[in-house]
Design an enzyme around this catalytic site. Structure first.
Site, PDB file in Angstrom:
ATOM      1  N   GLY A   1      42.780  -1.429  40.399  1.00 24.85           N
ATOM      2  CA  GLY A   1      41.327  -1.339  40.587  1.00 24.85           C
ATOM      3  C   GLY A   1      40.898  -0.237  41.538  1.00 24.85           C
ATOM      4  O   GLY A   1      39.780   0.268  41.461  1.00 24.85           O
ATOM      5  N   PHE A   2      41.791   0.187  42.436  1.00 24.88           N
ATOM      6  CA  PHE A   2      41.376   1.134  43.478  1.00 24.88           C
ATOM      7  C   PHE A   2      40.925   2.479  42.909  1.00 24.88           C
ATOM      8  O   PHE A   2      39.957   3.083  43.396  1.00 24.88           O
ATOM      9  CB  PHE A   2      42.519   1.346  44.488  1.00 24.88           C
ATOM     10  CG  PHE A   2      42.109   2.229  45.631  1.00 24.88           C
ATOM     11  CD1 PHE A   2      41.273   1.741  46.630  1.00 24.88           C
ATOM     12  CD2 PHE A   2      42.521   3.553  45.699  1.00 24.88           C
ATOM     13  CE1 PHE A   2      40.858   2.555  47.672  1.00 24.88           C
ATOM     14  CE2 PHE A   2      42.108   4.383  46.736  1.00 24.88           C
ATOM     15  CZ  PHE A   2      41.282   3.877  47.729  1.00 24.88           C
TER      16      PHE A   2
ATOM     17  N   HIS B   1      61.459  -8.664  32.970  1.00 24.50           N
ATOM     18  CA  HIS B   1      60.399  -8.347  33.948  1.00 24.50           C
ATOM     19  C   HIS B   1      60.937  -7.562  35.152  1.00 24.50           C
ATOM     20  O   HIS B   1      60.290  -6.634  35.637  1.00 24.50           O
ATOM     21  CB  HIS B   1      59.747  -9.663  34.402  1.00 24.50           C
ATOM     22  CG  HIS B   1      58.295  -9.546  34.722  1.00 24.50           C
ATOM     23  ND1 HIS B   1      57.410 -10.577  34.540  1.00 24.50           N
ATOM     24  CD2 HIS B   1      57.568  -8.526  35.229  1.00 24.50           C
ATOM     25  CE1 HIS B   1      56.192 -10.187  34.918  1.00 24.50           C
ATOM     26  NE2 HIS B   1      56.272  -8.947  35.339  1.00 24.50           N
TER      27      HIS B   1
ATOM     28  N   TYR C   1      52.981 -15.234  34.518  1.00 24.21           N
ATOM     29  CA  TYR C   1      51.554 -15.147  34.843  1.00 24.21           C
ATOM     30  C   TYR C   1      50.930 -16.533  34.717  1.00 24.21           C
ATOM     31  O   TYR C   1      50.671 -17.025  33.619  1.00 24.21           O
ATOM     32  CB  TYR C   1      50.826 -14.149  33.933  1.00 24.21           C
ATOM     33  CG  TYR C   1      51.325 -12.718  34.019  1.00 24.21           C
ATOM     34  CD1 TYR C   1      52.057 -12.264  35.112  1.00 24.21           C
ATOM     35  CD2 TYR C   1      51.061 -11.805  32.999  1.00 24.21           C
ATOM     36  CE1 TYR C   1      52.518 -10.955  35.182  1.00 24.21           C
ATOM     37  CE2 TYR C   1      51.503 -10.489  33.066  1.00 24.21           C
ATOM     38  CZ  TYR C   1      52.242 -10.082  34.158  1.00 24.21           C
ATOM     39  OH  TYR C   1      52.692  -8.783  34.229  1.00 24.21           O
TER      40      TYR C   1
ATOM     41  N   SER D   1      49.354  -1.420  35.873  1.00 24.77           N
ATOM     42  CA  SER D   1      48.412  -1.094  36.968  1.00 24.77           C
ATOM     43  C   SER D   1      47.961   0.368  36.867  1.00 24.77           C
ATOM     44  O   SER D   1      48.002   1.115  37.855  1.00 24.77           O
ATOM     45  CB  SER D   1      49.036  -1.380  38.345  1.00 24.77           C
ATOM     46  OG  SER D   1      49.405  -2.735  38.471  1.00 24.77           O
ATOM     47  N   PRO D   2      47.504   0.793  35.674  1.00 23.34           N
ATOM     48  CA  PRO D   2      47.155   2.205  35.486  1.00 23.34           C
ATOM     49  C   PRO D   2      45.890   2.610  36.237  1.00 23.34           C
ATOM     50  O   PRO D   2      45.625   3.800  36.406  1.00 23.34           O
ATOM     51  CB  PRO D   2      46.935   2.306  33.969  1.00 23.34           C
ATOM     52  CG  PRO D   2      46.511   0.935  33.559  1.00 23.34           C
ATOM     53  CD  PRO D   2      47.289  -0.006  34.440  1.00 23.34           C
ATOM     54  N   LEU D   3      45.133   1.600  36.699  1.00 25.48           N
ATOM     55  CA  LEU D   3      43.941   1.902  37.495  1.00 25.48           C
ATOM     56  C   LEU D   3      44.218   1.649  38.977  1.00 25.48           C
ATOM     57  O   LEU D   3      43.290   1.445  39.764  1.00 25.48           O
ATOM     58  CB  LEU D   3      42.768   1.019  37.025  1.00 25.48           C
ATOM     59  CG  LEU D   3      42.356   1.223  35.562  1.00 25.48           C
ATOM     60  CD1 LEU D   3      41.344   0.165  35.125  1.00 25.48           C
ATOM     61  CD2 LEU D   3      41.774   2.630  35.365  1.00 25.48           C
ATOM     62  N   GLY D   4      45.493   1.647  39.351  1.00 23.94           N
ATOM     63  CA  GLY D   4      45.832   1.399  40.749  1.00 23.94           C
ATOM     64  C   GLY D   4      45.298   0.051  41.216  1.00 23.94           C
ATOM     65  O   GLY D   4      44.770  -0.077  42.316  1.00 23.94           O
TER      66      GLY D   4
HETATM   67  N1  LIG Z   1      55.508  -5.339  34.629  1.00 24.42           N
HETATM   68  C1  LIG Z   1      54.992  -5.675  35.779  1.00 24.42           C
HETATM   69  O1  LIG Z   1      55.697  -5.956  36.742  1.00 24.42           O
HETATM   70  C2  LIG Z   1      53.499  -5.718  35.939  1.00 24.42           C
HETATM   71  C3  LIG Z   1      52.925  -5.759  37.218  1.00 24.42           C
HETATM   72  C4  LIG Z   1      51.529  -5.775  37.309  1.00 24.42           C
HETATM   73  C5  LIG Z   1      50.750  -5.766  36.158  1.00 24.42           C
HETATM   74  N2  LIG Z   1      51.341  -5.745  34.931  1.00 24.42           N
HETATM   75  C6  LIG Z   1      50.533  -5.708  33.687  1.00 24.42           C
HETATM   76  O2  LIG Z   1      49.674  -4.585  33.719  1.00 24.42           O
HETATM   77  C7  LIG Z   1      48.330  -4.984  33.495  1.00 24.42           C
HETATM   78  C8  LIG Z   1      47.373  -4.075  34.248  1.00 24.42           C
HETATM   79  O3  LIG Z   1      47.699  -3.983  35.607  1.00 24.42           O
HETATM   80  P1  LIG Z   1      46.791  -4.576  36.785  1.00 24.42           P
HETATM   81  O4  LIG Z   1      45.872  -5.593  36.240  1.00 24.42           O
HETATM   82  O5  LIG Z   1      47.726  -4.946  37.872  1.00 24.42           O
HETATM   83  O6  LIG Z   1      46.005  -3.315  37.330  1.00 24.42           O
HETATM   84  P2  LIG Z   1      44.925  -2.294  36.780  1.00 24.42           P
HETATM   85  O7  LIG Z   1      44.809  -2.393  35.323  1.00 24.42           O
HETATM   86  O8  LIG Z   1      45.284  -1.003  37.394  1.00 24.42           O
HETATM   87  O9  LIG Z   1      43.584  -2.789  37.490  1.00 24.42           O
HETATM   88  C9  LIG Z   1      43.023  -4.038  37.271  1.00 24.42           C
HETATM   89  C10 LIG Z   1      41.934  -4.251  38.287  1.00 24.42           C
HETATM   90  O10 LIG Z   1      40.931  -3.236  38.129  1.00 24.42           O
HETATM   91  C11 LIG Z   1      39.662  -3.807  37.859  1.00 24.42           C
HETATM   92  N3  LIG Z   1      39.068  -2.959  36.806  1.00 24.42           N
HETATM   93  C12 LIG Z   1      39.494  -2.803  35.542  1.00 24.42           C
HETATM   94  N4  LIG Z   1      38.749  -1.900  34.870  1.00 24.42           N
HETATM   95  C13 LIG Z   1      37.822  -1.470  35.748  1.00 24.42           C
HETATM   96  C14 LIG Z   1      36.766  -0.533  35.675  1.00 24.42           C
HETATM   97  N5  LIG Z   1      36.526   0.153  34.556  1.00 24.42           N
HETATM   98  N6  LIG Z   1      35.993  -0.351  36.779  1.00 24.42           N
HETATM   99  C15 LIG Z   1      36.234  -1.030  37.920  1.00 24.42           C
HETATM  100  N7  LIG Z   1      37.229  -1.918  38.067  1.00 24.42           N
HETATM  101  C16 LIG Z   1      38.017  -2.148  36.984  1.00 24.42           C
HETATM  102  C17 LIG Z   1      39.926  -5.230  37.426  1.00 24.42           C
HETATM  103  O11 LIG Z   1      38.899  -6.089  37.884  1.00 24.42           O
HETATM  104  P3  LIG Z   1      37.933  -6.891  36.891  1.00 24.42           P
HETATM  105  O12 LIG Z   1      38.757  -7.916  36.223  1.00 24.42           O
HETATM  106  O13 LIG Z   1      36.937  -7.457  37.829  1.00 24.42           O
HETATM  107  O14 LIG Z   1      37.369  -5.859  35.956  1.00 24.42           O
HETATM  108  C18 LIG Z   1      41.234  -5.565  38.162  1.00 24.42           C
HETATM  109  O15 LIG Z   1      40.971  -6.042  39.453  1.00 24.42           O
HETATM  110  C19 LIG Z   1      48.302  -6.453  33.948  1.00 24.42           C
HETATM  111  O16 LIG Z   1      47.230  -7.160  33.358  1.00 24.42           O
HETATM  112  C20 LIG Z   1      49.652  -6.936  33.505  1.00 24.42           C
HETATM  113  O17 LIG Z   1      49.597  -7.326  32.139  1.00 24.42           O
HETATM  114  C21 LIG Z   1      52.705  -5.699  34.811  1.00 24.42           C
END
Ligand SMILES: NC(=O)c1ccc[n+]([C@@H]2O[C@H](COP(=O)([O-])OP(=O)(O)OC[C@H]3O[C@@H](n4cnc5c(N)ncnc54)[C@H](OP(=O)(O)O)[C@@H]3O)[C@@H](O)[C@H]2O)c1
Length: 330
Positions: free
Chosen positions: A210-211, A126, A57, A205-208
């Site tokens: 952001g979607f 990873h 990252y 990516s538990p929030l898809g």
């Molecule tokens: N192992 C792997 O290969 C892998 C791959 C991807 C991610 N990850 C890890 O998983 C973590 C989470 O996944 P992710 O960041 O991809 O996706 P996510 O948690 O599903 O979603 C993050 C996105 O949602 C937005 N968001 C968060 N909370 C919100 C809310 N309450 N209302 C509206 N929008 C919201 C954030 O924007 P804002 O910042 O503008 O709030 C960001 O754009 C990452 O930080 C990373 O550490 C691991």
């Protein structure tokens, strides 16, 4: 904040963790360092003890950020990081992998310095590297554990057979893979395997991405550096088709006096008591909203209602471009 146990080796983390990737990588240019340090510390204040980063990252800068932010709280928190990408190889196309044992040891030393810690609490591979037998990877991490440099071993996006083979050499504490209402692939084989072996699950990516929060739709324009511009599931057509899933979450949220993001997270927490999702955000009010999901109880009827409604929706668009998707499930 409630806590949960991951694996059988005593790792306890907040039910909801904080994914720190988007502070430095993936979703546009890196955010202001001081603001992100304040955000990470605000998470600690609110009971979060589980923080997620990776060598790749940035690369590197996210680990440095997390290390600096958490230095005053070292004894209270669990910091997870990851090795296994060949940082420096072409990230525009297919990223290179490198899980050779000597490389894992080199990355561990570098991550320890960047994180400013004596030991890495949870060290995930990873992505599975087909060029290196998983037994050799598990053996290298086992040695790091014996040396006191790593506490727990994790895998990310690994297939069931790989998990079993790794676990036989060095017990795996947690698997981190994508899991949410629009990515349910782990349910068939992976979750039963984790249950059988006593391995925790950390949905990323538990929030898809952001979607699923309802704050993104087909008219959303992402920053030019935002990775979602390249994802098939984020084309305007796919987003239009997948809106039905957000509507479902919105309807349940209205019933429960919660938000769609909270329902998306509460749904994950309700699947198994050994699941701890790591939503990512760069904003304090969203961090607080997301942590509020730990207080949202979905009843068996609520879960059935979500299941029935979700079963009528076909998710459109692959989650990753082909070359990246090919790295998963091996
Ligand atoms: N192992 C792997 O290969 C892998 C791959 C991807 C991610 N990850 C890890 O998983 C973590 C989470 O996944 P992710 O960041 O991809 O996706 P996510 O948690 O599903 O979603 C993050 C996105 O949602 C937005 N968001 C968060 N909370 C919100 C809310 N309450 N209302 C509206 N929008 C919201 C954030 O924007 P804002 O910042 O503008 O709030 C960001 O754009 C990452 O930080 C990373 O550490 C691991």
């Amino acid at each position: 904040m409630k806590t949960r146990k991951l694996g059988n080796n005593g790792l306890e983390v907040s039910a909801i963790g904080l994914g720190c990737m988007g502070m430095s990588f993936g979703y546009g240019s890196p955010k202001d360092t001081q603001e992100m340090i304040a955000l990470i510390r605000a998470a600690v204040d609110r009971g979060v003890t589980f923080f997620d980063t990776a060598e790749v990252y940035g690369p590197f800068i996210n680990e440095v950020l997390v290390g600096e932010a958490l230095a005053p709280f070292r004894d209270q928190v669990v910091i997870a990081t990851k090795f296994g990408f060949d940082v420096g190889s072409d990230f525009g196309g297919t990223p290179g992998l490198n899980s050779r044992p000597e490389h894992i040891k080199h990355v561990a030393e570098a991550s320890l310095k960047r994180l400013k810690v004596e030991a890495i609490d949870l060290f995930y591979q990873h992505r599975v590297d087909p060029a290196v037998p998983i037994e050799d990877v598990a053996g290298a991490v086992k040695q790091l554990i014996e040396e006191g440099k790593v506490k727990h071993f994790g895998l990310s996006e690994a297939g069931a057979q790989t998990i079993r083979r790794a676990h036989a050499v060095q017990p795996v504490t947690a698997l981190q893979s994508e899991y949410s209402l629009w990515t349910r692939t782990p349910e068939k084989e992976i979750i039963p395997t984790l249950e059988e072996l006593g391995i925790g699950f950390v949905p990323y990516s538990p929030l898809g991405k952001g979607f699923l929060t309802g704050k993104i739709d087909q008219s959303t324009k992402f920053d030019s550096a935002d990775f979602r511009n390249r994802l098939p599931r984020f084309t305007p057509e796919a987003m239009k088709a997948n809106q039905a899933l957000v509507d479902l979450l919105g309807a349940m949220a209205a019933n429960k006096h919660a938000t769609p993001a909270q329902i998306a997270l509460a749904w994950l927490l309700a699947q198994k008591p050994w699941i701890s999702p790591i939503p990512g955000t760069t904003k304090l009010h969203r961090l607080e909203e997301n942590l509020g999901a730990a207080e949202v109880e979905l009843t068996a009827d609520d879960l059935r209602e979500i299941e029935v409604a979700a079963s009528q929706i076909t998710v459109e668009g692959a989650r990753y471009p082909e070359a990246l998707e090919a790295l998963a499930g091996r």
